[in-house]
Design a protein around this motif. Sequence first.
Motif, PDB file in Angstrom:
ATOM      1  N   SER A   7     -50.730  48.434  95.302  1.00  0.00           N
ATOM      2  CA  SER A   7     -49.741  47.357  95.234  1.00  0.00           C
ATOM      3  C   SER A   7     -49.467  46.818  96.632  1.00  0.00           C
ATOM      4  CB  SER A   7     -48.438  47.881  94.605  1.00  0.00           C
ATOM      5  OG  SER A   7     -47.892  48.931  95.387  1.00  0.00           O
ATOM      6  N   PRO A   8     -49.105  45.517  96.702  1.00  0.00           N
ATOM      7  CA  PRO A   8     -49.152  44.565  95.599  1.00  0.00           C
ATOM      8  C   PRO A   8     -50.589  44.179  95.257  1.00  0.00           C
ATOM      9  CG  PRO A   8     -48.682  43.427  97.641  1.00  0.00           C
ATOM     10  CD  PRO A   8     -48.749  44.892  97.986  1.00  0.00           C
ATOM     11  N   SER A  20     -47.321  46.186 104.928  1.00  0.00           N
ATOM     12  CA  SER A  20     -48.013  47.407 104.491  1.00  0.00           C
ATOM     13  C   SER A  20     -48.544  47.243 103.078  1.00  0.00           C
ATOM     14  CB  SER A  20     -47.065  48.614 104.534  1.00  0.00           C
ATOM     15  OG  SER A  20     -46.624  48.872 105.831  1.00  0.00           O
ATOM     16  N   LEU A  21     -49.698  47.840 102.834  1.00  0.00           N
ATOM     17  CA  LEU A  21     -50.278  47.923 101.502  1.00  0.00           C
ATOM     18  C   LEU A  21     -50.125  49.354 101.016  1.00  0.00           C
ATOM     19  CD1 LEU A  21     -53.653  46.031 102.143  1.00  0.00           C
ATOM     20  CD2 LEU A  21     -51.367  45.100 101.807  1.00  0.00           C
ATOM     21  N   GLU A  70     -49.098  59.209  98.087  1.00  0.00           N
ATOM     22  CA  GLU A  70     -49.501  57.842  98.361  1.00  0.00           C
ATOM     23  C   GLU A  70     -50.044  57.689  99.773  1.00  0.00           C
ATOM     24  OE1 GLU A  70     -46.038  55.458  97.651  1.00  0.00           O
ATOM     25  OE2 GLU A  70     -44.800  56.659  98.986  1.00  0.00           O
ATOM     26  N   SER A  71     -50.709  56.563  99.966  1.00  0.00           N
ATOM     27  CA  SER A  71     -51.199  56.204 101.285  1.00  0.00           C
ATOM     28  C   SER A  71     -50.764  54.769 101.562  1.00  0.00           C
ATOM     29  CB  SER A  71     -52.728  56.311 101.334  1.00  0.00           C
ATOM     30  OG  SER A  71     -53.224  55.888 102.586  1.00  0.00           O
ATOM     31  N   PHE A  72     -50.505  54.513 102.823  1.00  0.00           N
ATOM     32  CA  PHE A  72     -50.159  53.166 103.239  1.00  0.00           C
ATOM     33  C   PHE A  72     -51.189  52.672 104.249  1.00  0.00           C
ATOM     34  CE2 PHE A  72     -46.094  52.556 101.273  1.00  0.00           C
ATOM     35  CZ  PHE A  72     -45.593  53.832 101.112  1.00  0.00           C
ATOM     36  N   SER A 100     -57.720  48.958  92.078  1.00  0.00           N
ATOM     37  CA  SER A 100     -58.183  47.588  91.840  1.00  0.00           C
ATOM     38  C   SER A 100     -58.099  46.704  93.075  1.00  0.00           C
ATOM     39  CB  SER A 100     -57.387  46.949  90.708  1.00  0.00           C
ATOM     40  OG  SER A 100     -57.599  47.660  89.501  1.00  0.00           O
ATOM     41  N   GLY A 101     -57.450  47.208  94.134  1.00  0.00           N
ATOM     42  CA  GLY A 101     -57.433  46.470  95.386  1.00  0.00           C
ATOM     43  C   GLY A 101     -56.216  45.605  95.597  1.00  0.00           C
ATOM     44  N   THR A 102     -55.955  45.287  96.857  1.00  0.00           N
ATOM     45  CA  THR A 102     -54.935  44.319  97.250  1.00  0.00           C
ATOM     46  C   THR A 102     -55.641  43.178  97.978  1.00  0.00           C
ATOM     47  OG1 THR A 102     -53.128  45.906  97.465  1.00  0.00           O
ATOM     48  CG2 THR A 102     -52.952  43.859  98.728  1.00  0.00           C
ATOM     49  N   GLN A 103     -55.444  41.976  97.468  1.00  0.00           N
ATOM     50  CA  GLN A 103     -56.052  40.805  98.104  1.00  0.00           C
ATOM     51  C   GLN A 103     -55.087  40.271  99.145  1.00  0.00           C
ATOM     52  OE1 GLN A 103     -57.151  37.688  95.382  1.00  0.00           O
ATOM     53  NE2 GLN A 103     -58.195  36.506  96.941  1.00  0.00           N
ATOM     54  N   LEU A 104     -55.476  40.378 100.416  1.00  0.00           N
ATOM     55  CA  LEU A 104     -54.629  39.951 101.527  1.00  0.00           C
ATOM     56  C   LEU A 104     -55.099  38.605 102.056  1.00  0.00           C
ATOM     57  CD1 LEU A 104     -52.426  40.507 103.688  1.00  0.00           C
ATOM     58  CD2 LEU A 104     -54.226  41.594 105.051  1.00  0.00           C
TER      59      LEU A 104
END
Lengths: 108, 121
Positions: A7-8, A20-21, A70-72, A100-104
């Motif tokens: 997330s997100p 942060s992701l 979790e990891s950030f 599923s990934g975070t699209q930045l």
Amino acid sequence: EDQVTQSPEALRLQEGESSSLNCSYTVSGLRGLFWYRQDPGKGPEFLFTLYSAGEEKEKERLKATLTKKESFLHITAPKPEDSATYLCAVRPARQLTFGSGTQLTVLP
Amino acid sequence: DAGITQSPRHKVTETGTPVTLRCHQTENHRYMYWYRQDPGHGLRLIHYSYGVKDTDKGEVSDGYSVSRSKTEDFLLTLESATSSQTSVYFCAISESERTWTSGRQRTDTQYFGPGTRLTVL
């Protein structure tokens, strides 16, 4: 069942705006957490591996941290070239399980 | 980039036809993997190989077969392609599956190829 949730799903930042992701995981016996970067139309590019809670790794504007759940992936003062999809993967007993990934998107 | 190439890079085929995708590595790594990537599902393991002629199934192996007759080549075959196999396919390699560091077992890093976009009409 082993699960990885990122997330997100999508994040838009202004250039220089740190953020942060998140990668949350539930696995039976973590044997490694991996971060990859993927550009459109390309294969995932390896960034970091973390193995133990409390471990941190840094590379340029990126810093990855790990807890027991979790990891950030912290991005400090991002630039437009940091725009990509960031993938998290964990290794329990048998095989890598990917989120599923975070699209930045970093806007100039 | 790790020395991994995939061919073809793009392919359009029709339902029911056989398709073979090739992964070639120049790193002499023992382990090779085939993944598929679909929106909303992330990367999922299809098959992997832990040596010449040694292969095993992954999470989504139905409808796929693999072969590895040389260290450097890992082939993925769709015997009779279906529309549900439309996807982007990635090959990955790793030197080993696990290593031992400071008395602890660690998972070896997987490095990915550029991908093959397959469309089944």
